[in-house]
Design a protein around this motif. Structure first.
Motif, PDB file in Angstrom:
ATOM      1  N   ILE A   1      67.359  68.965  86.438  1.00  0.00           N
ATOM      2  CA  ILE A   1      67.152  68.021  87.539  1.00  0.00           C
ATOM      3  C   ILE A   1      67.203  66.594  87.017  1.00  0.00           C
ATOM      4  O   ILE A   1      67.794  65.715  87.635  1.00  0.00           O
ATOM      5  CB  ILE A   1      65.811  68.315  88.261  1.00  0.00           C
ATOM      6  CG1 ILE A   1      65.906  69.665  88.964  1.00  0.00           C
ATOM      7  CG2 ILE A   1      65.486  67.220  89.248  1.00  0.00           C
ATOM      8  CD1 ILE A   1      64.613  70.110  89.598  1.00  0.00           C
ATOM      9  N   ILE A   2      66.614  66.366  85.847  1.00  0.00           N
ATOM     10  CA  ILE A   2      66.634  65.022  85.249  1.00  0.00           C
ATOM     11  C   ILE A   2      68.067  64.623  84.924  1.00  0.00           C
ATOM     12  O   ILE A   2      68.477  63.496  85.178  1.00  0.00           O
ATOM     13  CB  ILE A   2      65.747  64.985  83.987  1.00  0.00           C
ATOM     14  CG1 ILE A   2      64.292  65.144  84.380  1.00  0.00           C
ATOM     15  CG2 ILE A   2      65.966  63.684  83.215  1.00  0.00           C
ATOM     16  CD1 ILE A   2      63.360  65.257  83.220  1.00  0.00           C
ATOM     17  N   ASP A   3      68.816  65.569  84.389  1.00  0.00           N
ATOM     18  CA  ASP A   3      70.225  65.284  84.075  1.00  0.00           C
ATOM     19  C   ASP A   3      71.001  64.945  85.342  1.00  0.00           C
ATOM     20  O   ASP A   3      71.796  64.005  85.363  1.00  0.00           O
ATOM     21  CB  ASP A   3      70.834  66.506  83.376  1.00  0.00           C
ATOM     22  CG  ASP A   3      72.243  66.230  82.892  1.00  0.00           C
ATOM     23  OD1 ASP A   3      72.437  65.161  82.263  1.00  0.00           O
ATOM     24  OD2 ASP A   3      73.130  67.050  83.148  1.00  0.00           O
ATOM     25  N   TYR A   4      70.767  65.674  86.417  1.00  0.00           N
ATOM     26  CA  TYR A   4      71.509  65.468  87.664  1.00  0.00           C
ATOM     27  C   TYR A   4      71.134  64.157  88.351  1.00  0.00           C
ATOM     28  O   TYR A   4      71.981  63.449  88.869  1.00  0.00           O
ATOM     29  CB  TYR A   4      71.250  66.648  88.610  1.00  0.00           C
ATOM     30  CG  TYR A   4      72.024  66.557  89.892  1.00  0.00           C
ATOM     31  CD1 TYR A   4      73.380  66.823  89.923  1.00  0.00           C
ATOM     32  CD2 TYR A   4      71.397  66.166  91.068  1.00  0.00           C
ATOM     33  CE1 TYR A   4      74.106  66.730  91.097  1.00  0.00           C
ATOM     34  CE2 TYR A   4      72.109  66.064  92.259  1.00  0.00           C
ATOM     35  CZ  TYR A   4      73.460  66.352  92.264  1.00  0.00           C
ATOM     36  OH  TYR A   4      74.169  66.248  93.419  1.00  0.00           O
ATOM     37  N   PHE A   5      69.837  63.811  88.359  1.00  0.00           N
ATOM     38  CA  PHE A   5      69.390  62.633  89.106  1.00  0.00           C
ATOM     39  C   PHE A   5      69.346  61.347  88.286  1.00  0.00           C
ATOM     40  O   PHE A   5      69.333  60.265  88.842  1.00  0.00           O
ATOM     41  CB  PHE A   5      67.992  62.879  89.709  1.00  0.00           C
ATOM     42  CG  PHE A   5      68.037  63.774  90.908  1.00  0.00           C
ATOM     43  CD1 PHE A   5      68.605  63.339  92.082  1.00  0.00           C
ATOM     44  CD2 PHE A   5      67.503  65.052  90.860  1.00  0.00           C
ATOM     45  CE1 PHE A   5      68.649  64.156  93.195  1.00  0.00           C
ATOM     46  CE2 PHE A   5      67.541  65.876  91.962  1.00  0.00           C
ATOM     47  CZ  PHE A   5      68.117  65.438  93.134  1.00  0.00           C
ATOM     48  N   ILE A   6      69.302  61.445  86.969  1.00  0.00           N
ATOM     49  CA  ILE A   6      69.152  60.233  86.154  1.00  0.00           C
ATOM     50  C   ILE A   6      70.357  59.973  85.261  1.00  0.00           C
ATOM     51  O   ILE A   6      70.955  58.908  85.306  1.00  0.00           O
ATOM     52  CB  ILE A   6      67.859  60.302  85.304  1.00  0.00           C
ATOM     53  CG1 ILE A   6      66.643  60.310  86.233  1.00  0.00           C
ATOM     54  CG2 ILE A   6      67.780  59.118  84.339  1.00  0.00           C
ATOM     55  CD1 ILE A   6      65.335  60.501  85.535  1.00  0.00           C
ATOM     56  N   HIS A   7      70.737  60.941  84.450  1.00  0.00           N
ATOM     57  CA  HIS A   7      71.762  60.693  83.440  1.00  0.00           C
ATOM     58  C   HIS A   7      73.162  60.548  84.030  1.00  0.00           C
ATOM     59  O   HIS A   7      73.905  59.645  83.645  1.00  0.00           O
ATOM     60  CB  HIS A   7      71.751  61.800  82.383  1.00  0.00           C
ATOM     61  CG  HIS A   7      70.507  61.816  81.567  1.00  0.00           C
ATOM     62  ND1 HIS A   7      70.116  60.776  80.771  1.00  0.00           N
ATOM     63  CD2 HIS A   7      69.535  62.761  81.448  1.00  0.00           C
ATOM     64  CE1 HIS A   7      68.974  61.052  80.188  1.00  0.00           C
ATOM     65  NE2 HIS A   7      68.575  62.269  80.587  1.00  0.00           N
ATOM     66  N   LYS A   8      73.558  61.404  84.952  1.00  0.00           N
ATOM     67  CA  LYS A   8      74.895  61.310  85.535  1.00  0.00           C
ATOM     68  C   LYS A   8      75.086  60.037  86.356  1.00  0.00           C
ATOM     69  O   LYS A   8      76.104  59.367  86.208  1.00  0.00           O
ATOM     70  CB  LYS A   8      75.207  62.558  86.362  1.00  0.00           C
ATOM     71  CG  LYS A   8      75.520  63.760  85.494  1.00  0.00           C
ATOM     72  CD  LYS A   8      75.996  64.926  86.295  1.00  0.00           C
ATOM     73  CE  LYS A   8      76.299  66.089  85.371  1.00  0.00           C
ATOM     74  NZ  LYS A   8      76.718  67.272  86.120  1.00  0.00           N
TER      75      LYS A   8
ATOM     76  N   GLN B   1      73.551  57.219  85.947  1.00  0.00           N
ATOM     77  CA  GLN B   1      73.540  56.118  84.989  1.00  0.00           C
ATOM     78  C   GLN B   1      74.882  56.008  84.279  1.00  0.00           C
ATOM     79  O   GLN B   1      75.374  54.903  84.022  1.00  0.00           O
ATOM     80  CB  GLN B   1      72.403  56.308  83.975  1.00  0.00           C
ATOM     81  CG  GLN B   1      72.236  55.163  83.010  1.00  0.00           C
ATOM     82  CD  GLN B   1      71.915  53.860  83.728  1.00  0.00           C
ATOM     83  OE1 GLN B   1      71.307  53.852  84.788  1.00  0.00           O
ATOM     84  NE2 GLN B   1      72.334  52.755  83.151  1.00  0.00           N
TER      85      GLN B   1
END
Length: 85
Positions: free
Chosen positions: A2-9, A11
């Motif tokens: 979820i962090i990867d989907y909502f923050i890293h991508k 950004q």
């Protein structure tokens, strides 16, 4: 995940768009600088001086209200200077 989907991508996309905008701004700045350089070179060249003089002379001739200093008389008066340029 979820962090990867909502923050890293997102950004990563923001960073990519920022780089594209910076590149476009730099290209605009370089084109503007090159245009100013060419304009200055033309202004000091013989053709630039002659065309500016011709335009100014023509404008003054058309603006003149005196019948003794008609447009043709004023143009022929400065024709020698135009040939010199």
């Amino acid at each position: 995940m979820i962090i990867d989907y909502f923050i890293h991508k997102p950004q990563k996309n923001v960073r990519s768009l920022s780089e594209q905008m910076d590149l476009a701004d730099e290209l605009k700045r370089q084109h503007h600088q090159a245009f100013n350089y060419r304009l200055k070179r033309f202004a000091v060249s013989k053709a630039g001086i002659a065309s500016a003089f011709t335009a100014g002379m023509g404008y003054q001739a058309m603006k003149s209200d005196e019948p003794s200093k008609g447009p043709v008389k004023q143009v022929t008066q400065f024709a020698w200077l135009l040939r010199l340029l």
